[in-house]
Design an enzyme around this catalytic site. Structure first.
Site, PDB file in Angstrom:
ATOM      1  N   ASP A  35       0.493  -0.823   0.154  1.00 45.88           N
ATOM      2  CA  ASP A  35      -0.205  -0.072   0.214  1.00 45.88           C
ATOM      3  C   ASP A  35       0.986   1.568  -0.129  1.00 45.88           C
ATOM      4  N   ASP A  61       4.173   2.348  -4.471  1.00 46.25           N
ATOM      5  CA  ASP A  61       3.503   1.693  -5.273  1.00 46.25           C
ATOM      6  C   ASP A  61       2.801   0.769  -6.417  1.00 46.25           C
ATOM      7  N   ALA A  84      -6.037  -2.422  -3.979  1.00 44.36           N
ATOM      8  CA  ALA A  84      -5.086  -0.520  -4.662  1.00 44.36           C
ATOM      9  C   ALA A  84      -5.888   0.481  -5.867  1.00 44.36           C
ATOM     10  N   ALA A  85      -6.694   1.666  -5.275  1.00 40.86           N
ATOM     11  CA  ALA A  85      -7.221   2.136  -5.918  1.00 40.86           C
ATOM     12  C   ALA A  85      -7.099   3.561  -5.266  1.00 40.86           C
ATOM     13  N   THR A 133     -15.945  -2.535  -9.321  1.00 39.27           N
ATOM     14  CA  THR A 133     -16.921  -1.947  -8.407  1.00 39.27           C
ATOM     15  C   THR A 133     -18.423  -1.884  -9.723  1.00 39.27           C
ATOM     16  N   ASP A 134     -19.302  -1.922  -9.537  1.00 39.80           N
ATOM     17  CA  ASP A 134     -20.611  -2.035 -10.130  1.00 39.80           C
ATOM     18  C   ASP A 134     -20.900  -1.033 -11.126  1.00 39.80           C
ATOM     19  N   GLU A 135     -20.013   0.612 -10.843  1.00 37.02           N
ATOM     20  CA  GLU A 135     -20.194   1.590 -11.576  1.00 37.02           C
ATOM     21  C   GLU A 135     -19.364   2.000 -13.294  1.00 37.02           C
ATOM     22  N   TYR A 159     -13.265   7.574 -12.737  1.00 35.48           N
ATOM     23  CA  TYR A 159     -13.362   6.560 -11.760  1.00 35.48           C
ATOM     24  C   TYR A 159     -13.977   5.515 -12.407  1.00 35.48           C
ATOM     25  N   ALA A 161     -14.506   5.092 -15.111  1.00 35.87           N
ATOM     26  CA  ALA A 161     -12.984   4.584 -16.712  1.00 35.87           C
ATOM     27  C   ALA A 161     -12.105   4.443 -16.805  1.00 35.87           C
ATOM     28  N   LYS A 163     -11.897   2.461 -13.651  1.00 33.00           N
ATOM     29  CA  LYS A 163     -11.881   1.059 -13.323  1.00 33.00           C
ATOM     30  C   LYS A 163     -12.558   0.600 -14.574  1.00 33.00           C
ATOM     31  N   ASN A 188     -22.402  -0.217  -3.585  1.00 36.82           N
ATOM     32  CA  ASN A 188     -21.347   0.056  -2.503  1.00 36.82           C
ATOM     33  C   ASN A 188     -21.471  -0.075  -1.562  1.00 36.82           C
ATOM     34  N   LYS A 198     -16.451   9.624   1.425  1.00 37.96           N
ATOM     35  CA  LYS A 198     -17.760   9.017   1.375  1.00 37.96           C
ATOM     36  C   LYS A 198     -18.973   9.233   1.966  1.00 37.96           C
ATOM     37  N   ILE A 215     -26.685  17.237   0.774  1.00 39.68           N
ATOM     38  CA  ILE A 215     -27.113  16.169  -0.437  1.00 39.68           C
ATOM     39  C   ILE A 215     -27.058  16.582  -1.519  1.00 39.68           C
TER      40      ILE A 215
HETATM   41  P1  NAD Z   1      -9.198   3.720  -0.262  1.00 41.28           P
HETATM   42  O1  NAD Z   1     -10.052   4.740  -0.992  1.00 41.28           O
HETATM   43  O2  NAD Z   1     -10.663   3.234   0.851  1.00 41.28           O
HETATM   44  O3  NAD Z   1      -8.395   2.740  -0.046  1.00 41.28           O
HETATM   45  C1  NAD Z   1      -7.301   2.003  -1.442  1.00 41.28           C
HETATM   46  C2  NAD Z   1      -6.344   1.852  -0.835  1.00 41.28           C
HETATM   47  O4  NAD Z   1      -5.877   1.917  -2.482  1.00 41.28           O
HETATM   48  C3  NAD Z   1      -5.035   2.487   0.446  1.00 41.28           C
HETATM   49  O5  NAD Z   1      -4.918   2.508   1.232  1.00 41.28           O
HETATM   50  C4  NAD Z   1      -4.405   3.908  -0.858  1.00 41.28           C
HETATM   51  O6  NAD Z   1      -3.339   4.049   0.248  1.00 41.28           O
HETATM   52  C5  NAD Z   1      -3.829   2.271  -1.777  1.00 41.28           C
HETATM   53  N1  NAD Z   1      -2.998   3.266  -3.113  1.00 41.28           N
HETATM   54  C6  NAD Z   1      -3.776   4.193  -3.775  1.00 41.28           C
HETATM   55  N2  NAD Z   1      -3.235   3.980  -4.612  1.00 41.28           N
HETATM   56  C7  NAD Z   1      -1.984   3.266  -4.509  1.00 41.28           C
HETATM   57  C8  NAD Z   1      -0.886   2.595  -5.314  1.00 41.28           C
HETATM   58  N3  NAD Z   1      -0.392   3.345  -5.925  1.00 41.28           N
HETATM   59  N4  NAD Z   1      -0.713   1.974  -4.294  1.00 41.28           N
HETATM   60  C9  NAD Z   1      -0.660   1.053  -4.091  1.00 41.28           C
HETATM   61  N5  NAD Z   1      -1.581   0.925  -3.046  1.00 41.28           N
HETATM   62  C10 NAD Z   1      -2.269   2.770  -3.531  1.00 41.28           C
HETATM   63  O7  NAD Z   1     -10.341   1.946  -1.202  1.00 41.28           O
HETATM   64  P2  NAD Z   1     -11.797   0.710  -0.972  1.00 41.28           P
HETATM   65  O8  NAD Z   1     -12.973   1.610  -0.893  1.00 41.28           O
HETATM   66  O9  NAD Z   1     -11.416  -0.213  -0.160  1.00 41.28           O
HETATM   67  O10 NAD Z   1     -11.990   0.593  -1.978  1.00 41.28           O
HETATM   68  C11 NAD Z   1     -10.993  -0.635  -2.600  1.00 41.28           C
HETATM   69  C12 NAD Z   1     -11.201  -0.891  -3.776  1.00 41.28           C
HETATM   70  O11 NAD Z   1     -12.339  -2.057  -3.505  1.00 41.28           O
HETATM   71  C13 NAD Z   1     -11.091  -0.323  -5.170  1.00 41.28           C
HETATM   72  O12 NAD Z   1      -9.980  -0.882  -5.553  1.00 41.28           O
HETATM   73  C14 NAD Z   1     -12.281  -0.247  -5.003  1.00 41.28           C
HETATM   74  O13 NAD Z   1     -12.364   0.364  -6.715  1.00 41.28           O
HETATM   75  C15 NAD Z   1     -13.123  -1.617  -4.921  1.00 41.28           C
HETATM   76  N6  NAD Z   1     -14.239  -0.956  -4.695  1.00 41.28           N
HETATM   77  C16 NAD Z   1     -15.013   0.281  -3.601  1.00 41.28           C
HETATM   78  C17 NAD Z   1     -16.470  -0.069  -3.639  1.00 41.28           C
HETATM   79  C18 NAD Z   1     -16.809   1.194  -2.536  1.00 41.28           C
HETATM   80  O14 NAD Z   1     -17.728   1.187  -2.588  1.00 41.28           O
HETATM   81  N7  NAD Z   1     -16.261   1.864  -1.333  1.00 41.28           N
HETATM   82  C19 NAD Z   1     -17.506  -0.760  -3.980  1.00 41.28           C
HETATM   83  C20 NAD Z   1     -17.039  -1.785  -4.791  1.00 41.28           C
HETATM   84  C21 NAD Z   1     -15.261  -1.614  -5.117  1.00 41.28           C
HETATM   85  P1  TYD Z   2     -19.933   8.181  -2.605  1.00 44.51           P
HETATM   86  O1  TYD Z   2     -19.934   7.632  -1.087  1.00 44.51           O
HETATM   87  O2  TYD Z   2     -19.412   8.993  -2.706  1.00 44.51           O
HETATM   88  O3  TYD Z   2     -19.963   6.456  -3.642  1.00 44.51           O
HETATM   89  P2  TYD Z   2     -19.949   6.598  -4.803  1.00 44.51           P
HETATM   90  O4  TYD Z   2     -20.094   7.663  -5.045  1.00 44.51           O
HETATM   91  O5  TYD Z   2     -19.224   6.031  -5.399  1.00 44.51           O
HETATM   92  O6  TYD Z   2     -22.031   5.854  -5.429  1.00 44.51           O
HETATM   93  O7  TYD Z   2     -21.108   8.929  -2.655  1.00 44.51           O
HETATM   94  C1  TYD Z   2     -22.949   7.746  -2.775  1.00 44.51           C
HETATM   95  C2  TYD Z   2     -24.063   8.892  -3.359  1.00 44.51           C
HETATM   96  O8  TYD Z   2     -24.259   9.887  -2.252  1.00 44.51           O
HETATM   97  C3  TYD Z   2     -24.079   9.098  -4.681  1.00 44.51           C
HETATM   98  O9  TYD Z   2     -24.731   9.604  -5.249  1.00 44.51           O
HETATM   99  C4  TYD Z   2     -23.567  10.497  -3.929  1.00 44.51           C
HETATM  100  C5  TYD Z   2     -24.145  11.080  -2.961  1.00 44.51           C
HETATM  101  N1  TYD Z   2     -23.150  12.309  -2.134  1.00 44.51           N
HETATM  102  C6  TYD Z   2     -23.934  13.169  -1.418  1.00 44.51           C
HETATM  103  O10 TYD Z   2     -25.374  12.994  -1.827  1.00 44.51           O
HETATM  104  N2  TYD Z   2     -23.319  14.266  -0.431  1.00 44.51           N
HETATM  105  C7  TYD Z   2     -21.901  13.789  -0.444  1.00 44.51           C
HETATM  106  O11 TYD Z   2     -21.769  14.471   0.172  1.00 44.51           O
HETATM  107  C8  TYD Z   2     -21.347  12.844  -1.426  1.00 44.51           C
HETATM  108  C9  TYD Z   2     -20.201  12.547  -0.009  1.00 44.51           C
HETATM  109  C10 TYD Z   2     -22.296  11.302  -1.746  1.00 44.51           C
END
Ligand code: NAD
Ligand code: TYD
Length: 355
Positions: A35, A61, A84-85, A133-135, A159, A161, A163, A188, A198, A215
């Site tokens: 990480d 990295d 990592a992302a 991700t589902d996105e 983002y 695009a 992924k 999510n 988030k 919101i």
């Molecule tokens: P996060 O942003 O909390 O954590 C990302 C981690 O990656 C961090 O620890 C960061 O330091 C590390 N990182 C970033 N760039 C790096 C690099 N160049 N080299 C090494 N480490 C690096 O993210 P998250 O929410 O835990 O998501 C993790 C994964 O799951 C991602 O790939 C994301 O696309 C995917 N995902 C997330 C969600 C969600 O709701 N959060 C849903 C579906 C999929």
């Molecule tokens: P987020 O937690 O950023 O996840 P994602 O964009 O990956 O779905 O956002 C969840 C939803 O909440 C999204 O529709 C955007 C909305 N949102 C707000 O309305 N206010 C906020 O401050 C944030 C961060 C997100």
């Protein structure tokens, strides 16, 4: 069987749950966490397991291919779980190049290192699990069928695009070079250790501090929420038992409009704080919508359920209450991740990476 697994992004939100899950459940495995510790990565997320004999942390990295190659050699890596992302849509709108570098090129660097290291090994002894991700599927209209694994990719944000592009590279390495891969596309997540940019942790933090709850637009966008531990368990199932070259959707059949999630959070957080339930609704503030804001995500996880028997264990209301309680009892964690030190570190790293 002893395995040597490289987990990337293990200091982030989902990654820290996946690392903890594997370190505890598989003491015979060696788990190497790579990480970079960007603003989103925090070693405090792993304090409770950092002394475990089967766990190693490496700061670096994923895009540094020489470092990645050396880790494959040194630790005899035979499994990768790649998380990592850069993960925040709003940040991707500000700096799409960073997202392409980390999410697309970083994934390519890992794929290439895995290909070189595993070239002469039988494919059934190695596995590259790409966490996506589902996105990538784009946005649904109300009433449209939920995303399944064959839904056409149609990403809208930088983002998603980046992924989607990384998913395509993973498939290309499977189809072209025979790299043993699986992909998961999850909805999510929510739960402990999520960075408060988030929606859910941001609202918990602001309700506690009596600050406004932003919101985007009318709050009618819909997300399908899954507890992070349910995601970690699904990753475990797919990593071990998923079919080579396949992708699996992960989701909770738990669609909520943002405004309703925020109202539920307000009720729970008010109750936990001893306030009149609902009294914090006055903090709700509608702000300018996110550019390109996807209207609705919903996941059809039938394939994962039918093939591997996975289903989520947390109900949304119980999972949210546990999450609220976690944030209320981890105020120092919240202070630390939002302190100037993290922001300063991030801006330095960010400037360095732009040059
Ligand atoms: P996060 O942003 O909390 O954590 C990302 C981690 O990656 C961090 O620890 C960061 O330091 C590390 N990182 C970033 N760039 C790096 C690099 N160049 N080299 C090494 N480490 C690096 O993210 P998250 O929410 O835990 O998501 C993790 C994964 O799951 C991602 O790939 C994301 O696309 C995917 N995902 C997330 C969600 C969600 O709701 N959060 C849903 C579906 C999929
Ligand atoms: P987020 O937690 O950023 O996840 P994602 O964009 O990956 O779905 O956002 C969840 C939803 O909440 C999204 O529709 C955007 C909305 N949102 C707000 O309305 N206010 C906020 O401050 C944030 C961060 C997100």
């Amino acid at each position: 069987m002893k395995r040597h697994i490289l987990i990337t992004g293990g200091a982030g939100f989902i990654g820290s749950h996946v690392v903890r899950h594997f370190v505890h459940k598989y003491p015979e495995y060696e788990v190497v966490n790579l990480d970079l510790l960007t603003y989103a990565g925090n070693l405090a997320n792993l304090r409770d397991i950092e002394q475990e004999a089967n766990y190693h942390f490496v700061r670096g990295d994923i895009g540094d291919i020489d470092l990645v190659r050396s880790l494959f050699r040194e630790h005899r890596i035979d499994g990768v779980i790649h998380l990592a992302a850069e993960s925040h849509v709003d940040r991707s709108i500000r700096d799409p190049f960073l997202f392409a570098r980390t999410n697309t090129l970083g994934t390519l660097s890992l794929l290439q290192a895995a290909r070189e290291a595993w070239e002469s090994l039988p494919t059934n002894t190695c596995r590259f699990h790409h966490v996506s991700t589902d996105e990538v599927y784009g946005a649904l209209q109300p009433g449209e069928e939920a995303f399944c694994e064959t839904t056409r990719y149609n990403p809208h944000s930088p983002y998603s695009a980046s992924k989607a592009s990384s998913d395509h590279f993973v498939r290309a390495y499977h189809d072209t070079y025979g790299l043993p891969v699986v992909i998961t596309n999850c909805s999510n997540n929510y739960g402990p250790y999520q960075f408060p940019e988030k929606l859910i942790p941001l609202c918990i933090r602001n309700i506690c501090a009596n600050k406004s709850l932003p919101i985007y637009g009318k709050g009618e966008n819909v997300r399908d929420w899954l507890h992070v531990q349910d995601h970690a368990e699904a990753i475990d199932e797919v990593f071990h038992r998923g079919r080579d070259g396949e992708s699996y959707n992960i989701g909770g059949i738990n669609e909520w409009r943002n405004i309703d999630v925020v109202k539920l959070l307000i009720r729970i957080t008010d109750e936990e704080l001893g306030r009149a339930p609902g009294s914090s609704e006055k903090l709700i503030t509608h702000v300018t919508d996110r550019a390109g804001h996807d209207l609705r995500y919903a996941i059809n996880a039938d394939k994962l359920r039918a093939e591997l028997g996975w289903s989520p264990k947390h109900t949304f209301e119980d999972g949210l209450r546990d999450t609220v309680r976690w944030y209320l009892t981890h105020k120092q964690w919240m202070e630390d991740v939002t302190s100037g030190a993290y922001e300063r570190y991030y801006s330095e790293m960010y400037e360095n990476r732009r040059s």
